[in-house]
Design a protein around this motif. Structure first.
Motif, short mmCIF file in Angstrom:
data_model
loop_
_atom_site.label_atom_id
_atom_site.label_comp_id
_atom_site.label_asym_id
_atom_site.label_seq_id
_atom_site.Cartn_x
_atom_site.Cartn_y
_atom_site.Cartn_z
N VAL A 269 0.84 -1.20 0.00
CA VAL A 269 0.00 0.00 0.00
C VAL A 269 0.87 1.25 0.00
CG1 VAL A 269 -1.77 1.27 1.27
CG2 VAL A 269 -1.87 -1.21 1.17
N SER A 270 1.98 1.22 0.74
CA SER A 270 2.85 2.40 0.77
C SER A 270 3.45 2.69 -0.60
CB SER A 270 3.97 2.19 1.80
OG SER A 270 4.75 1.06 1.48
N SER A 271 3.81 1.65 -1.35
CA SER A 271 4.34 1.86 -2.70
C SER A 271 3.26 2.39 -3.63
CB SER A 271 4.91 0.56 -3.24
OG SER A 271 6.00 0.11 -2.46
N ILE A 272 2.04 1.89 -3.48
CA ILE A 272 0.93 2.41 -4.28
C ILE A 272 0.69 3.88 -3.96
CG2 ILE A 272 -1.53 2.18 -4.77
CD1 ILE A 272 -1.30 -0.78 -4.16
N ARG A 273 0.76 4.22 -2.69
CA ARG A 273 0.58 5.62 -2.29
C ARG A 273 1.64 6.51 -2.95
NH1 ARG A 273 -1.09 8.66 2.28
NH2 ARG A 273 -1.90 6.80 3.32
N THR A 274 2.89 6.04 -2.96
CA THR A 274 3.96 6.83 -3.57
C THR A 274 3.69 7.09 -5.05
OG1 THR A 274 5.56 5.90 -2.01
CG2 THR A 274 6.44 6.90 -4.00
N ALA A 297 -7.63 -3.38 6.17
CA ALA A 297 -7.08 -2.09 6.59
C ALA A 297 -6.37 -1.39 5.43
CB ALA A 297 -6.11 -2.30 7.75
N GLY A 298 -5.65 -2.15 4.60
CA GLY A 298 -4.97 -1.54 3.46
C GLY A 298 -5.93 -0.95 2.45
N LEU A 299 -7.03 -1.65 2.20
CA LEU A 299 -8.02 -1.12 1.27
C LEU A 299 -8.68 0.13 1.84
CD1 LEU A 299 -9.64 -1.30 -1.32
CD2 LEU A 299 -11.17 -2.93 -0.20
N ALA A 300 -8.94 0.13 3.14
CA ALA A 300 -9.51 1.32 3.77
C ALA A 300 -8.56 2.51 3.68
CB ALA A 300 -9.85 1.02 5.23
N GLU A 301 -7.26 2.25 3.67
CA GLU A 301 -6.27 3.32 3.51
C GLU A 301 -6.16 3.78 2.07
OE1 GLU A 301 -1.42 3.96 4.10
OE2 GLU A 301 -2.41 2.15 4.84
N LEU A 302 -6.38 2.87 1.12
CA LEU A 302 -6.22 3.19 -0.29
C LEU A 302 -7.37 4.02 -0.84
CD1 LEU A 302 -4.65 2.74 -2.96
CD2 LEU A 302 -5.93 0.62 -3.25
N LEU A 303 -8.58 3.76 -0.40
CA LEU A 303 -9.75 4.41 -0.99
C LEU A 303 -9.72 5.94 -0.85
CD1 LEU A 303 -12.59 1.91 -0.02
CD2 LEU A 303 -11.53 2.25 -2.26
N PRO A 304 -9.36 6.52 0.30
CA PRO A 304 -9.27 7.99 0.36
C PRO A 304 -8.26 8.57 -0.62
CG PRO A 304 -9.34 7.06 2.57
CD PRO A 304 -9.16 5.91 1.64
N LEU A 305 -7.18 7.83 -0.90
CA LEU A 305 -6.21 8.31 -1.88
C LEU A 305 -6.83 8.37 -3.27
CD1 LEU A 305 -3.09 6.22 -0.77
CD2 LEU A 305 -3.67 8.54 -0.10
N LEU A 306 -7.63 7.35 -3.60
CA LEU A 306 -8.27 7.33 -4.91
C LEU A 306 -9.32 8.41 -5.06
CD1 LEU A 306 -8.71 3.46 -5.38
CD2 LEU A 306 -6.92 4.93 -6.31
N SER A 307 -9.91 8.83 -3.96
CA SER A 307 -10.96 9.86 -4.03
C SER A 307 -10.41 11.21 -4.46
CB SER A 307 -11.66 9.99 -2.68
OG SER A 307 -10.76 10.48 -1.69
N THR A 308 -9.09 11.40 -4.41
CA THR A 308 -8.50 12.67 -4.85
C THR A 308 -8.37 12.77 -6.36
OG1 THR A 308 -6.24 11.80 -4.64
CG2 THR A 308 -7.22 12.83 -2.68
N PHE A 309 -8.69 11.70 -7.06
CA PHE A 309 -8.67 11.71 -8.53
C PHE A 309 -10.11 11.87 -9.02
CE2 PHE A 309 -4.86 9.52 -7.21
CZ PHE A 309 -3.89 10.02 -8.07
N PRO A 310 -10.48 13.05 -9.46
CA PRO A 310 -11.91 13.33 -9.73
C PRO A 310 -12.50 12.55 -10.89
CG PRO A 310 -10.53 15.16 -10.48
CD PRO A 310 -9.64 14.23 -9.71
N ALA A 311 -11.67 12.10 -11.84
CA ALA A 311 -12.19 11.40 -13.02
C ALA A 311 -12.18 9.89 -12.87
CB ALA A 311 -11.38 11.80 -14.26
N LEU A 312 -11.76 9.35 -11.73
CA LEU A 312 -11.66 7.89 -11.56
C LEU A 312 -13.03 7.24 -11.66
CD1 LEU A 312 -9.35 5.79 -10.61
CD2 LEU A 312 -10.64 5.77 -8.48
N ASN A 313 -13.19 6.34 -12.63
CA ASN A 313 -14.49 5.69 -12.83
C ASN A 313 -14.41 4.16 -12.80
OD1 ASN A 313 -13.53 4.82 -15.39
ND2 ASN A 313 -14.36 6.64 -16.39
N SER A 314 -13.19 3.60 -12.59
CA SER A 314 -13.04 2.15 -12.60
C SER A 314 -12.12 1.72 -11.48
CB SER A 314 -12.47 1.69 -13.96
OG SER A 314 -12.21 0.30 -13.95
N LEU A 315 -12.55 0.69 -10.73
CA LEU A 315 -11.74 0.13 -9.65
C LEU A 315 -11.83 -1.38 -9.73
CD1 LEU A 315 -10.06 0.35 -7.07
CD2 LEU A 315 -12.20 0.52 -5.78
#
Length: 555
Positions: A269-274, A297-315
């Motif tokens: 998750v830390s590498s994905i965050r970077t 817990a890692g998925l719960a940490e990842l989702l707020p990071l993805l929310s900062t990308f306004p055009a994200l439509n696929s997960l």
């Protein structure tokens, strides 16, 4: 498809590389695109290199889309490498007008057939191209600075010589003309002006660098001032390529790498965050995480990071070690965090969850999504009757265009929910997969009326279901009555297997059990195709090849 006259002529032109110096000098810009297409199609990397290096338009699109038709493949590896090299060379070619290179969708599957470049290989090549262009720009700036220093040194030497000459004449009592004095003063002022300009530029650069380090927005703006070409692509990152991708995204230079779909495998998750912190906020449309031990817990940490990308439509989350069956004290809090994280994905339209082991939790996840989904893939999720009952009545049902429920066991208790789901999705559903769901002849007959009302269905996958030849014939007779259906993935009938299968075989049994060599397997295909011919459905493609099935092939 019959090629046009322009395409045929383009193939002849690019076939002879020795003639390229002649035709490149006079070819109009309107013909660059068909010439490049012909060079890609005929695997002419030298022609690709020359065309791209002097590309006359601001944008170059070389993306590939799956589903363009059978037999269509992307450019081969050598042609792609030649194109990337030409992009770097074009930076210093005044004839090249490139500002945007769009390679989204270009890559094929890693390890696939042919010589196309896979996603991982293309990502590594792109990163090497970005770093190479940055190093070349740095060398160019060093050479320019060296030339400027030599010029100043030459002016200073000339000034010293003239001063010595002037002093010599004054010592001899000779009169120095006013014109000569003005020239000397003008040269001194010129040298001072050059020095002053270089000092001002140096201070401005250091000031911008200091301010850029404070916020990500200023950093992107500062780096963008040096960008000559933006390169858009889908990136595939794993543990082996993470460091190289990190360096390329962190490097400032004439090429700026942008990502449309990011696929990561086996990284933390830390590498994905970077990586996400290095991507521009705008432009990222999809995130695909595979074989990474995220945990709840890692998925719960990842989702707020993805929310900062306004055009994200696929997960997409595949085999990410999420197990909601374990009874531990923090499970309710983790589910609440996941629900809140999904609620922040305002533009999400595609959700794929594979093998996450989450029976009974579908309502918690999907009910929090602010917008109804268009694509929902839930294979190997061990869905419970409560999950299917919720899905059939949810706000997603009426908007689904693609639904995958493969390897979720269906029985008489869940069949009413599936029928209700198909009824609510009948106006929108285009692709449906119920492979490995344990559909017997009896269950299929109960389900056929609901399948038949999905008039917009284009592809239907029912592989690895225990159907007899009689049940398979019922399926084919229903399929030929569906006007939009173009592909049907059917299971091998039970009669085609060797003796010894259990009474109700699972999908694993059907996948591993050998077919009977004493039976003509092609007889089944001939019998099914006869039904197609009788109903004049030559546009419907039947296959039992699970490994090579592609629902987008004929859409």
């Amino acid at each position: 498809m019959i090629p046009s006259l322009v395409s045929l002529c383009s193939q002849v032109v690019v076939s002879d590389h020795s003639s390229s110096p002649r035709w490149l000098s006079w070819v109009p810009r309107e013909l660059y695109r068909p010439l490049l297409d012909a060079a890609f199609a005929d695997c002419r990397p030298l022609a690709v290199n020359e065309l791209v290096q002097r590309w006359p338009e601001r944008a170059l699109r070389v993306g590939g889309h799956r589903g363009q038709g059978p037999g269509r493949t992307g450019p081969n590896r050598l042609s792609v490498q030649a194109m990337l090299l030409a992009v770097v060379r074009g930076l210093s070619d005044p004839r090249c007008a490139l500002k945007v290179v769009d390679l989204c969708g270009l890559h094929g599957d890693e390890g696939g057939f042919g010589d196309s470049m896979g996603g991982w290989s293309l990502t590594v090549a792109l990163c090497s191209m970005v770093v190479q262009a940055s190093n070349g720009a740095q060398r160019g700036r060093k050479k320019e600075g060296e030339r400027e220093r030599k010029r100043i040194s030459a002016l200073e030497r000339e000034k010293d010589i003239k001063r010595q000459w002037q002093k010599g004449r004054e010592a001899n009592g000779e009169d120095v003309s006013s014109d000569r004095m003005c020239a000397v003063l003008a040269e001194e002022e010129l040298i001072k002006g050059v020095r002053r300009r270089m000092e001002i530029e140096r201070k401005q650069q250091s000031t911008l660098t200091g301010v850029a380090g404070t916020t990500k927005e200023n950093e992107e703006k500062h780096q963008g001032s040096d960008v000559l070409v933006h390169v858009r692509a889908d990136l595939f990152v794993n543990a082996r390529s993470w460091e190289r991708v990190h360096v390329a995204l962190s490097t400032s230079g004439p090429l700026k790498l942008q990502c449309r779909y990011l696929r990561v495998e086996e990284i933390s998750v830390s590498s994905i965050r970077t990586l996400l912190d290095l991507l521009p906020r705008k432009g990222l449309l999809g995130m695909d995480v595979r074989y990474s031990s995220l945990g709840v817990a890692g998925l719960a940490e990842l989702l707020p990071l993805l929310s900062t990308f306004p055009a994200l439509n696929s997960l997409r989350l595949h085999y990410c070690n999420l197990d909601f069956r374990r009874d531990h004290p923090g499970l309710e809090d983790a589910l609440r965090d996941l629900s809140q994280g999904l609620a922040q994905l305002q533009e999400l339209r595609r959700l794929s969850l594979t093998a996450l082991r989450m029976p009974g939790q579908l309502r918690v996840l999907l009910s929090s999504l602010p917008q109804p989904l268009e694509v929902l893939e839930l294979p190997y999720l061990s869905l419970s009757p409560a999950d299917l009952a919720y899905l059939s009545c949810s706000h997603h049902a009426s908007t689904l265009q693609q639904l995958d429920l493969s390897e979720n066991r269906l029985d008489e208790n869940t069949l009413p929910s599936i029928r209700r789901l198909l009824s609510n999705a009948s106006n929108s559903l285009q692709h449906l997969s119920l492979s490995g769901c344990g559909l017997t002849d009896r269950l299929l007959r109960l389900l056929l009326p609901s399948l038949g009302i999905c008039w917009g269905l284009k592809s239907l996958a029912l592989a690895l279901n225990p159907l007899s030849m009689a049940g398979l014939m019922d399926l084919i007779r229903m399929a030929v009555q569906m006007p939009s259906l173009r592909q049907l993935l059917y299971p091998n009938p039970l009669e085609d297997y060797q003796p010894g299968l259990p009474e109700l075989p699972s999908s694993a049994h059907l996948l591993d059990w050998p077919l009977n060599d004493t039976i003509d397997i092609s007889a089944t295909s001939s019998q099914l195709n006869r039904v197609l011919m009788e109903n004049k459905r030559t546009d419907l493609f039947l296959t039992c090849d699970l490994l090579n099935y592609d629902k987008d092939l004929m859409t």
